[in-house]
Design an enzyme around this catalytic site. Structure first.
Site, mmCIF file in Angstrom:
data_model
loop_
_atom_site.group_PDB
_atom_site.id
_atom_site.type_symbol
_atom_site.label_atom_id
_atom_site.label_comp_id
_atom_site.label_asym_id
_atom_site.label_seq_id
_atom_site.Cartn_x
_atom_site.Cartn_y
_atom_site.Cartn_z
ATOM 1 N N THR A 218 -23.521 -48.452 -19.516
ATOM 2 C CA THR A 218 -23.782 -49.243 -18.304
ATOM 3 C C THR A 218 -24.727 -48.499 -17.363
ATOM 4 O O THR A 218 -25.346 -49.120 -16.506
ATOM 5 C CB THR A 218 -22.468 -49.605 -17.554
ATOM 6 O OG1 THR A 218 -21.757 -48.406 -17.267
ATOM 7 C CG2 THR A 218 -21.593 -50.539 -18.367
ATOM 8 N N ASN B 154 -11.390 -34.514 -22.400
ATOM 9 C CA ASN B 154 -12.481 -33.638 -22.854
ATOM 10 C C ASN B 154 -13.094 -32.861 -21.689
ATOM 11 O O ASN B 154 -13.427 -31.685 -21.816
ATOM 12 C CB ASN B 154 -13.557 -34.459 -23.575
ATOM 13 C CG ASN B 154 -13.093 -34.903 -24.951
ATOM 14 O OD1 ASN B 154 -12.260 -34.238 -25.578
ATOM 15 N ND2 ASN B 154 -13.614 -36.029 -25.426
ATOM 16 N N ARG C 12 -11.913 -24.218 -20.060
ATOM 17 C CA ARG C 12 -12.631 -23.123 -20.746
ATOM 18 C C ARG C 12 -13.541 -22.373 -19.781
ATOM 19 O O ARG C 12 -13.715 -21.164 -19.887
ATOM 20 C CB ARG C 12 -13.486 -23.688 -21.889
ATOM 21 C CG ARG C 12 -12.709 -24.103 -23.121
ATOM 22 C CD ARG C 12 -13.637 -24.278 -24.325
ATOM 23 N NE ARG C 12 -14.708 -25.228 -24.140
ATOM 24 C CZ ARG C 12 -14.590 -26.544 -24.299
ATOM 25 N NH1 ARG C 12 -13.435 -27.072 -24.645
ATOM 26 N NH2 ARG C 12 -15.623 -27.332 -24.117
ATOM 27 N N TYR D 19 -8.862 -50.737 -17.341
ATOM 28 C CA TYR D 19 -9.502 -49.872 -16.343
ATOM 29 C C TYR D 19 -8.451 -49.205 -15.467
ATOM 30 O O TYR D 19 -8.438 -47.977 -15.299
ATOM 31 C CB TYR D 19 -10.452 -50.720 -15.508
ATOM 32 C CG TYR D 19 -11.260 -49.954 -14.483
ATOM 33 C CD1 TYR D 19 -12.300 -49.117 -14.873
ATOM 34 C CD2 TYR D 19 -11.009 -50.101 -13.116
ATOM 35 C CE1 TYR D 19 -13.063 -48.430 -13.931
ATOM 36 C CE2 TYR D 19 -11.761 -49.427 -12.170
ATOM 37 C CZ TYR D 19 -12.792 -48.592 -12.575
ATOM 38 O OH TYR D 19 -13.539 -47.919 -11.639
#
Ligand code: UDP
Length: 342
Positions: free
Chosen positions: A61, A123, A130, A169
């Site tokens: 989008t 993710n 990290r 959503y």
């Protein structure tokens, strides 16, 4: 148009307070969803404050034209990437704006929307872990669903259908918030969660499907203005520059300021009132027609922004009519440009 916008006067107030990047700790910032409407404005603000920016977007989008003026800058990098796939980058802070955001867009790919929000957040949280990076989540007033209290404060748990067409959503964003706070409890991650209320301004897509873009495009074309249902439902509309100012301030806060923090403009309008204002401001000949109500459409929405005021020293400054005028001018240019075949 009868009035012109002194956009500079009205919209720079928050920008003046952007934290400058002279911090030794935050230099390189990743913006997921950075070529979308809000993400592209955020990239610009970060660059203006002297940060290095890595913009990632799958362009589902988001649009490359939103960032094309940034592509040649030495401190700006664009990577086409879907956040559902793990990623690596040497960054000090992360903003997660990666998700379709208009109801027609997120309902067109509900499972994709759900997992972009759930897996994408995971993710990005792993990347933050990290890198020991600050991570800021663009959450939403949709976590309050069709609220039974108004205005909505951050401690309101909401009234969300788990099975309706908005759930992909709403529940995706709610689950992202859950992960953020679990990562904080488990790993002491430096998280910040902002809940965005309806925001509008230049770079919205003409075919976005949200109320302000629909009404302005319809008004400029002198086509009927489509109100879903009675039009007595309310929203509170925040101009994009104000919202971005809130995110910039949030980035500059200490680790104990985690949110959730509502970011929005508390001026509440009915959808009918919005339609009438847009018709007047565009001198349009459009009529108003009523279509079927949208399923699970929240009937009232208005942020309580006292937490943003107390913890960020933030409040919106752009009056809705000034913001609408600058948005109308943008859509007017965009439609002329498209009509000229560019
Ligand atoms: N709406 C409308 N006509 C339109 C688009 C939206 O009446 O062409 C209404 C919609 O039903 C909702 C409000 O405007 O009550 C805001 O819708 P939008 O899609 O902009 O955002 P939402 O806050 O629902 O996510």
């Amino acid at each position: 148009m009868a009035r012109t916008v002194n956009q500079k006067r009205d919209t720079t107030e928050n920008i003046l307070h952007f934290p400058s990047n002279k911090s030794k700790f935050l230099k390189k910032i990743l913006v997921a969803g950075g070529s979308g409407f809000l993400g592209s404005h955020l990239c610009e603000a970060l660059l203006a404050a002297d940060y290095d920016v890595i913009c990632i977007d799958d362009l589902s989008t988001g649009r490359i034209e939103n960032i094309k003026h940034l592509l040649d800058l030495p401190n700006f990098t664009f990577r086409r990437h879907d956040v559902r796939t793990p990623l690596n980058a040497k960054v000090d802070a992360i903003f997660n704006f990666a998700s379709p955001a208009s109801p027609p867009a997120y309902q067109a790919d509900p499972i994709g929307t759900l997992f972009t929000n759930i897996v994408g957040a995971r993710n990005l949280l792993e990347l933050a872990r990290r890198r020991d990076a600050v991570i800021v989540q663009a959450s939403t007033s949709e976590v309050y669903g069709d609220p039974l209290v108004s205005p909505q404060r951050e401690d309101y748990f909401g009234n969300v259908s788990t099975i309706g067409p908005r759930a992909c959503y709403d529940e995706g964003k709610r689950c992202a918030e859950t992960q953020f706070f679990d990562y904080r409890r488990l790993y002491d991650l430096k998280i910040k969660v902002a809940r965005i209320f309806n925001t509008y301004g230049p770079r919205m897509r003409p075919d976005d499907g949200r109320v302000i873009s629909n009404f302005i495009v319809q008004a400029l074309r002198n086509e009927p203005i489509t109100i879903y249902g009675s039009g007595l439902q309310t929203r509170s509309f925040c101009y994009v520059d104000d919202l971005i100012g809130g995110f910039m301030r949030f980035l500059g806060t200490s680790p104990d300021v985690t949110g959730p923090i509502n970011l929005g403009n508390p001026t509440e309008l009915t959808v009918i009132d919005l339609a009438e204002r847009i018709i007047r401001l565009t001198n349009s000949k459009s009529s108003i027609i009523h279509l079927l109500p949208a399923v699970d459409d929240p009937q009232q929405r208005r942020p309580d922004i006292s937490r943003a005021a107390a913890q960020l020293g933030w409040c919106p400054h752009v009056d809705v009519e000034d913001g609408l005028l600058s948005t109308i001018a943008y859509f007017d240019r965009a439609l002329r440009h498209a009509a000229a075949g560019n």
